[in-house]
Write a protein that holds these residues in place. Structure first.
Motif, PDB file in Angstrom:
ATOM      1  N   MET A 111       0.822  -1.207   0.000  1.00 49.86           N
ATOM      2  CA  MET A 111       0.000   0.000   0.000  1.00 49.86           C
ATOM      3  C   MET A 111       0.858   1.260   0.000  1.00 49.86           C
ATOM      4  O   MET A 111       0.551   2.239  -0.680  1.00 49.86           O
ATOM      5  N   ALA A 112       1.960   1.214   0.759  1.00 50.57           N
ATOM      6  CA  ALA A 112       2.839   2.376   0.833  1.00 50.57           C
ATOM      7  C   ALA A 112       3.455   2.660  -0.537  1.00 50.57           C
ATOM      8  O   ALA A 112       3.727   3.812  -0.875  1.00 50.57           O
ATOM      9  N   LEU A 113       3.683   1.593  -1.318  1.00 52.89           N
ATOM     10  CA  LEU A 113       4.378   1.785  -2.584  1.00 52.89           C
ATOM     11  C   LEU A 113       3.435   2.027  -3.759  1.00 52.89           C
ATOM     12  O   LEU A 113       3.882   2.283  -4.869  1.00 52.89           O
ATOM     13  N   LEU A 114       2.121   1.948  -3.508  1.00 47.98           N
ATOM     14  CA  LEU A 114       1.147   2.131  -4.592  1.00 47.98           C
ATOM     15  C   LEU A 114       1.361   3.449  -5.331  1.00 47.98           C
ATOM     16  O   LEU A 114       1.235   3.529  -6.535  1.00 47.98           O
ATOM     17  N   CYS A 115       1.670   4.500  -4.577  1.00 53.17           N
ATOM     18  CA  CYS A 115       1.787   5.819  -5.190  1.00 53.17           C
ATOM     19  C   CYS A 115       3.226   6.140  -5.600  1.00 53.17           C
ATOM     20  O   CYS A 115       3.550   7.300  -5.862  1.00 53.17           O
ATOM     21  N   GLU A 116       4.069   5.129  -5.603  1.00 49.60           N
ATOM     22  CA  GLU A 116       5.468   5.288  -6.003  1.00 49.60           C
ATOM     23  C   GLU A 116       6.151   6.478  -5.332  1.00 49.60           C
ATOM     24  O   GLU A 116       6.589   7.415  -5.999  1.00 49.60           O
ATOM     25  N   PRO A 117       6.243   6.451  -4.005  1.00 44.63           N
ATOM     26  CA  PRO A 117       6.883   7.566  -3.296  1.00 44.63           C
ATOM     27  C   PRO A 117       8.389   7.587  -3.565  1.00 44.63           C
ATOM     28  O   PRO A 117       8.965   6.573  -3.943  1.00 44.63           O
ATOM     29  N   LYS A 118       8.989   8.758  -3.373  1.00 43.12           N
ATOM     30  CA  LYS A 118      10.442   8.852  -3.562  1.00 43.12           C
ATOM     31  C   LYS A 118      11.181   8.484  -2.296  1.00 43.12           C
ATOM     32  O   LYS A 118      12.376   8.229  -2.298  1.00 43.12           O
ATOM     33  N   LEU A 119      10.445   8.519  -1.175  1.00 41.78           N
ATOM     34  CA  LEU A 119      11.062   8.150   0.103  1.00 41.78           C
ATOM     35  C   LEU A 119      10.077   7.295   0.891  1.00 41.78           C
ATOM     36  O   LEU A 119       8.895   7.640   1.003  1.00 41.78           O
ATOM     37  N   LEU A 120      10.580   6.182   1.398  1.00 40.40           N
ATOM     38  CA  LEU A 120       9.762   5.352   2.279  1.00 40.40           C
ATOM     39  C   LEU A 120      10.361   5.430   3.680  1.00 40.40           C
ATOM     40  O   LEU A 120      11.552   5.191   3.863  1.00 40.40           O
ATOM     41  N   ILE A 121       9.526   5.790   4.644  1.00 40.18           N
ATOM     42  CA  ILE A 121       9.981   5.793   6.036  1.00 40.18           C
ATOM     43  C   ILE A 121       9.437   4.536   6.694  1.00 40.18           C
ATOM     44  O   ILE A 121       8.235   4.279   6.656  1.00 40.18           O
ATOM     45  N   ALA A 122      10.305   3.738   7.265  1.00 46.03           N
ATOM     46  CA  ALA A 122       9.876   2.505   7.926  1.00 46.03           C
ATOM     47  C   ALA A 122      10.283   2.579   9.390  1.00 46.03           C
ATOM     48  O   ALA A 122      11.467   2.620   9.711  1.00 46.03           O
ATOM     49  N   ASP A 123       9.285   2.663  10.268  1.00 45.90           N
ATOM     50  CA  ASP A 123       9.563   2.812  11.695  1.00 45.90           C
ATOM     51  C   ASP A 123       9.483   1.442  12.368  1.00 45.90           C
ATOM     52  O   ASP A 123       8.398   0.915  12.565  1.00 45.90           O
ATOM     53  N   GLU A 124      10.610   0.863  12.690  1.00 48.31           N
ATOM     54  CA  GLU A 124      10.685  -0.475  13.296  1.00 48.31           C
ATOM     55  C   GLU A 124       9.801  -1.472  12.546  1.00 48.31           C
ATOM     56  O   GLU A 124       8.958  -2.135  13.135  1.00 48.31           O
ATOM     57  N   PRO A 125       9.994  -1.614  11.228  1.00 48.96           N
ATOM     58  CA  PRO A 125       9.032  -2.394  10.435  1.00 48.96           C
ATOM     59  C   PRO A 125       9.026  -3.881  10.774  1.00 48.96           C
ATOM     60  O   PRO A 125       8.060  -4.566  10.442  1.00 48.96           O
ATOM     61  N   THR A 126      10.069  -4.379  11.422  1.00 45.38           N
ATOM     62  CA  THR A 126      10.130  -5.830  11.645  1.00 45.38           C
ATOM     63  C   THR A 126      10.186  -6.205  13.119  1.00 45.38           C
ATOM     64  O   THR A 126      10.361  -7.362  13.463  1.00 45.38           O
ATOM     65  N   THR A 127      10.036  -5.212  13.990  1.00 54.78           N
ATOM     66  CA  THR A 127      10.187  -5.469  15.417  1.00 54.78           C
ATOM     67  C   THR A 127       9.134  -6.433  15.948  1.00 54.78           C
ATOM     68  O   THR A 127       9.393  -7.211  16.862  1.00 54.78           O
ATOM     69  N   ALA A 128       7.912  -6.396  15.354  1.00 50.28           N
ATOM     70  CA  ALA A 128       6.847  -7.260  15.868  1.00 50.28           C
ATOM     71  C   ALA A 128       6.868  -8.635  15.199  1.00 50.28           C
ATOM     72  O   ALA A 128       6.017  -9.459  15.467  1.00 50.28           O
ATOM     73  N   LEU A 129       7.851  -8.875  14.341  1.00 50.96           N
ATOM     74  CA  LEU A 129       7.842 -10.119  13.560  1.00 50.96           C
ATOM     75  C   LEU A 129       8.908 -11.103  14.039  1.00 50.96           C
ATOM     76  O   LEU A 129       9.915 -10.713  14.620  1.00 50.96           O
ATOM     77  N   ASP A 130       8.680 -12.378  13.737  1.00 47.03           N
ATOM     78  CA  ASP A 130       9.680 -13.398  14.030  1.00 47.03           C
ATOM     79  C   ASP A 130      10.906 -13.213  13.137  1.00 47.03           C
ATOM     80  O   ASP A 130      10.795 -12.657  12.056  1.00 47.03           O
ATOM     81  N   VAL A 131      12.049 -13.749  13.577  1.00 46.44           N
ATOM     82  CA  VAL A 131      13.286 -13.517  12.810  1.00 46.44           C
ATOM     83  C   VAL A 131      13.231 -14.038  11.387  1.00 46.44           C
ATOM     84  O   VAL A 131      13.732 -13.386  10.474  1.00 46.44           O
ATOM     85  N   THR A 132      12.642 -15.215  11.166  1.00 46.21           N
ATOM     86  CA  THR A 132      12.647 -15.726   9.793  1.00 46.21           C
ATOM     87  C   THR A 132      11.769 -14.848   8.901  1.00 46.21           C
ATOM     88  O   THR A 132      12.068 -14.649   7.736  1.00 46.21           O
ATOM     89  N   ILE A 133      10.700 -14.285   9.477  1.00 45.73           N
ATOM     90  CA  ILE A 133       9.829 -13.389   8.718  1.00 45.73           C
ATOM     91  C   ILE A 133      10.501 -12.020   8.559  1.00 45.73           C
ATOM     92  O   ILE A 133      10.420 -11.379   7.517  1.00 45.73           O
ATOM     93  N   GLN A 134      11.198 -11.573   9.605  1.00 45.48           N
ATOM     94  CA  GLN A 134      11.928 -10.310   9.535  1.00 45.48           C
ATOM     95  C   GLN A 134      12.878 -10.313   8.352  1.00 45.48           C
ATOM     96  O   GLN A 134      12.978  -9.354   7.595  1.00 45.48           O
ATOM     97  N   LYS A 135      13.573 -11.432   8.204  1.00 46.42           N
ATOM     98  CA  LYS A 135      14.544 -11.542   7.117  1.00 46.42           C
ATOM     99  C   LYS A 135      13.831 -11.415   5.757  1.00 46.42           C
ATOM    100  O   LYS A 135      14.319 -10.735   4.858  1.00 46.42           O
ATOM    101  N   GLN A 136      12.677 -12.066   5.630  1.00 48.45           N
ATOM    102  CA  GLN A 136      11.914 -11.971   4.378  1.00 48.45           C
ATOM    103  C   GLN A 136      11.515 -10.527   4.086  1.00 48.45           C
ATOM    104  O   GLN A 136      11.664 -10.036   2.963  1.00 48.45           O
TER     105      GLN A 136
END
Lengths: 339, 325
Positions: free
Chosen positions: B167-192
């Motif tokens: 959804m964030a990339l739908l509008c093709e932004p020039k900058l993506l800000i990701a605030d702790e995007p993988t903190t709530a995820l398991d390590v194998t999923i974080q890596k993905q």
């Protein structure tokens, strides 16, 4: 070697899933499936796995915060699961728990002194004066100032609260401490302080730890032996160096590879494994890891692989292909790309 | 030239107990197509800095005291309210830590995604659905047809984070800000998810501002890094320089307090004494001084400025550590 302090045999824990108008049981969550391990006195067993693998349930089942469906937990020659409530109360002195969340595991209406003294009061150890002396001693041990004794939990930082949780767990001078994700709510710089504290207390008080965590770096640091869980079962266990240096189960390998490497030069050395953990309500047949495993063959779907001895003493692995794939698992980049 | 340039940003929060100086003079540059990581512990101001770029700091209780955020020579902080929807999403998009609460639970994924597409591109429903399907395929959602009809609660955390990225990339932004995007995820999923983000960044030639507390995530994904402590940037360098030649005592302490592979409990971990100061009443001078083993009298009086110690490497310390190299 002497008898282990803790001997867990074939523990099984399932939760019914109810639904529909009449609340009928629709299925079961296979939380802990036939888990066995031993833990020697003075040692630390690191229980690792991702969320939902059953590691916390296993810890809670051992201390009987949850009742197992079947199996045995032998603690110092006595089966904890067979004890009556009254007997269990007595034995609980020797098994204590440190919880993950230092914010919700301390009663906000009790002062620091009351929190740490409560276990002593419940078990009627010493008179009030002796209890207060003990509390002061415990607080000093965990690096808190005794003059903080009248403060409430909200006045402390996360690291300080976890120290309070540790002091409370140690008040009864337990022999086994089950620590369930004790570091995960803490900041990194504070984690190191609490880890150092747990290690020095273990030495000083001759404690045995069951250390439950999802964080491989922390587990590698503190543990002597490791057990890796996936979907309710132990898939690999053994001495720390054997498990970390020569992992023999593809899941262990994937877990080690997935932990971010703290060196930008090693970036991209391994690829993520595909897929996600399946539901524990309806686990895949045979080896539960086979849908994600890059080495899976048809035979993996047929039967649940038993934990069998591998290479070095004490190293056991639940994978039927462990001999064939050993060579490939030695290289870090073995696992196929995500879908 | 920098794509995004934050200059002397100060954001304070009015609380019952006083003014919290959450962000106190932060300057950062994000270069086009590159990844800047902001690393720091809880309460260091990294998220508030990111929210300020999106103009999402709730005011009150927040207050932007001073500073500017330059985007295409315009100050984001002075953009009129009606230009914000255009700026957010089209120029800069953001994903958050908790994928569980970032999606409206009462709508299907199709409805959530198509709303964005219709509003942004003015296309019809059929075309919007087609684009939503394509976007889900790009982020590696298995069986996207079925998933369009799902509600957020039917999806796993990793799946939701993939959808939020789509959804964030739908509008093709020039900058993506990701605030702790993988903190709530398991390590194998974080890596993905980290792989996916880097992959899409290259395809879309997009810049990434990644906020995390995990220096492992920094090592795996960032080109440049800013280390924050108690509302200020204390060190800024390329990822390689920061991992091999860090000079600020806090950076060194932070890096050392994570156990290294192969280390065991026979060796005590070097740890930083004490804890993070309250920003209601921060220490005078260097905010790290009370915990610093190199502290001298000057540190508790003078604010250290971010000064260059090498090419593209700045440190805010009166007595920086020797370069180990």
């Amino acid at each position: 070697m002497s008898a282990p302090l803790l001997d867990v045999r074939n523990v099984l824990k399932r939760y019914p899933v109810r639904g529909g108008v009449f609340g009928r049981t629709r299925g079961e969550v296979h939380a802990v499936e036939d888990v066995s391990f031993t833990l020697a006195k003075g040692e630390t067993l690191g229980l690792v796995g991702e969320s939902g693998c059953g590691k916390s349930t296993l810890g809670r089942t051992i201390i009987r915060l949850e009742e197992a469906n079947s199996g045995g937990v032998n603690f110092d020659g006595e089966d904890l699961l067979a004890l009556s409530r009254k007997e269990l109360f007595e034995r609980r002195r020797h098994l204590q728990m440190i919880f993950q969340d230092p914010y919700s595991s301390l009663n906000p209406r009790m002062t620091l002194g009351e929190i740490v003294r409560e276990p002593l009061a419940i078990h009627r150890i010493g008179n009030r004066k002796q209890q207060l002396e003990e509390v002061t001693m415990l607080l000093e041990k965990v690096g808190m100032k005794p003059e903080m004794i009248d403060r409430y939990p909200h006045e402390f930082s996360g690291g300080q609260r976890q120290r309070i949780g540790i002091a409370r767990a140690l008040a009864l001078r337990p022999r086994l401490v089950i620590a369930d994700e004790p570091m995960s709510a803490l900041d990194v710089s504070v984690q190191a302080q609490v880890l150092n504290l747990m290690v020095s207390l273990q030495r000083e008080l001759d404690l045995t730890y069951l250390f439950i965590s999802h964080d491989l770096t922390v587990v590698e640091y503190i543990s002597d032996t490791i057990a890796v869980m996936y979907l309710g079962r132990i898939v690999e266990t053994g001495p720390k160096r054997a498990v970390f240096d020569a992992p023999a189960h593809p899941y262990t390998r994937a877990l080690i590879d997935a932990a971010p490497v703290r060196d930008p030069r090693l970036r991209g050395a391994s690829h993520p494994i595909r897929g996600e953990t399946p539901s524990p309500i309806n686990p895949p047949p045979g080896c539960a890891f086979h849908p994600r495993c890059p080495f899976a063959i048809d035979r993996c779907k047929e039967a649940i692989p038993p934990l069998e001895a591998h290479d070095s003493p004490g190293h056991r692995v639940a994978c039927i292909r462990r001999e064939e794939i050993a060579g490939e698992l030695k290289r870090p980049a073995v696992v196929s790309a995500s879908p | 030239m920098a794509l995004l340039s934050i200059r002397g940003l100060k954001v304070h929060f009015q609380t019952e107990l006083g003014v919290n100086q959450a962000v106190d003079g932060v300057s950062l540059d994000v270069e086009p197509g590159r990844t800047l990581g902001i690393v720091g512990e809880s309460g260091c101001g990294k998220s508030v800095t990111a929210l300020s770029v999106m103009r999402l700091v709730p005011c009150p209780p927040g207050r932007i005291v001073s500073g500017e955020i330059l985007w295409n020579d315009r100050d984001v902080l002075k953009l009129p309210e009606k230009e914000l929807p255009e700026f957010r999403g089209r120029e800069v998009a953001m994903i958050f830590q908790d994928p569980m609460t970032s999606l409206n639970p009462v709508f299907t994924i199709e409805r959530l995604m198509c709303e964005v597409i219709v509003r942004r591109f003015g296309v019809g429903k059929v075309e919007a659905r087609k684009r939503a399907l394509a976007a889900l395929t790009t982020v590696g959602i298995p069986d996207p047809e079925t998933r369009l009809g799902s509600y957020p609660h039917e999806l796993s955390g990793g799946m939701k984070q993939r959808i939020l990225i789509a959804m964030a990339l739908l509008c093709e932004p020039k900058l993506l800000i990701a605030d702790e995007p993988t903190t709530a995820l398991d390590v194998t999923i974080q890596k993905q998810i980290l792989h996916l983000m880097k992959d899409l960044q290259q395809k879309n030639k997009m810049a990434l501002l990644l906020i995390t507390h995990d220096i492992g995530v920094i090592a795996e994904t960032c080109d440049d890094v800013a280390v924050m402590y108690a509302g200020r940037v204390v060190e800024c360098a390329s990822v390689h320089a920061l991992f091999s030649h860090n000079r600020h005592p806090y950076t060194r302490g932070l890096f050392n307090s994570v156990p290294k592979r192969g280390l065991s409990k026979e060796t005590p971990l070097p740890s930083i004494e004490g804890s993070v100061p309250s920003l209601l009443n921060p220490p005078k001078g260097c905010r790290f001084a009370p915990r610093c083993f190199r502290r001298q009298d000057r540190c508790t009086v003078d604010d250290p400025q971010l000064l260059p110690v090498a090419d593209k490497h700045t440190v805010a310390c009166h007595f920086p550590l020797e370069d180990p190299a």
